[in-house]
Design an enzyme around this catalytic site. Sequence first.
Site, PDB file in Angstrom:
ATOM      1  N   ARG A   1      -7.496   4.909  -4.035  1.00 54.84           N
ATOM      2  CA  ARG A   1      -6.829   4.494  -2.700  1.00 54.84           C
ATOM      3  C   ARG A   1      -7.796   4.941  -1.535  1.00 54.84           C
ATOM      4  O   ARG A   1      -7.829   4.386  -0.578  1.00 54.84           O
ATOM      5  CB  ARG A   1      -5.660   5.498  -2.552  1.00 54.84           C
ATOM      6  CG  ARG A   1      -4.478   4.868  -3.653  1.00 54.84           C
ATOM      7  CD  ARG A   1      -3.150   5.692  -3.553  1.00 54.84           C
ATOM      8  NE  ARG A   1      -3.458   7.064  -4.007  1.00 54.84           N
ATOM      9  CZ  ARG A   1      -2.609   7.932  -3.708  1.00 54.84           C
ATOM     10  NH1 ARG A   1      -1.574   7.902  -3.304  1.00 54.84           N
ATOM     11  NH2 ARG A   1      -3.188   9.359  -4.233  1.00 54.84           N
TER      12      ARG A   1
ATOM     13  N   ASN B   1      -0.108   3.981  -4.989  1.00 56.65           N
ATOM     14  CA  ASN B   1      -0.134   4.078  -6.380  1.00 56.65           C
ATOM     15  C   ASN B   1       1.388   3.450  -6.725  1.00 56.65           C
ATOM     16  O   ASN B   1       2.330   3.899  -6.255  1.00 56.65           O
ATOM     17  CB  ASN B   1      -0.429   5.426  -6.955  1.00 56.65           C
ATOM     18  CG  ASN B   1      -1.705   5.851  -6.877  1.00 56.65           C
ATOM     19  OD1 ASN B   1      -2.555   5.247  -6.852  1.00 56.65           O
ATOM     20  ND2 ASN B   1      -2.018   6.980  -6.991  1.00 56.65           N
TER      21      ASN B   1
END
Length: 94
Positions: free
Chosen positions: A18, A36
Amino acid sequence: MKRVHVIVEGRVQGVGFRYFVQHEALKRQLTGWVKNNDDGTVEMEAQGHESAVQLFLDTIEAGTMFAKVSRMHIEQRDVRPDEKQFRIMYGGGL
């Protein structure tokens, strides 16, 4: 302007993916978000100039030393003209 919704499969959680996505988006002056999912995928939306979005997608697909992308599902979305940043979302909420 172009906006895409992407779901990324592979080894993409627990490897800083990320943060990599956010870094690459900011380098290209894209807006959007990344998070996520409970199923082990990473989901994101990215928006910006068409060429910047394509370069971003190519870079994300290549992965990193630790993150290995096996598949990306990409869909076009409506542009959000008021969006100003690219953020990492936690806890699964939008």
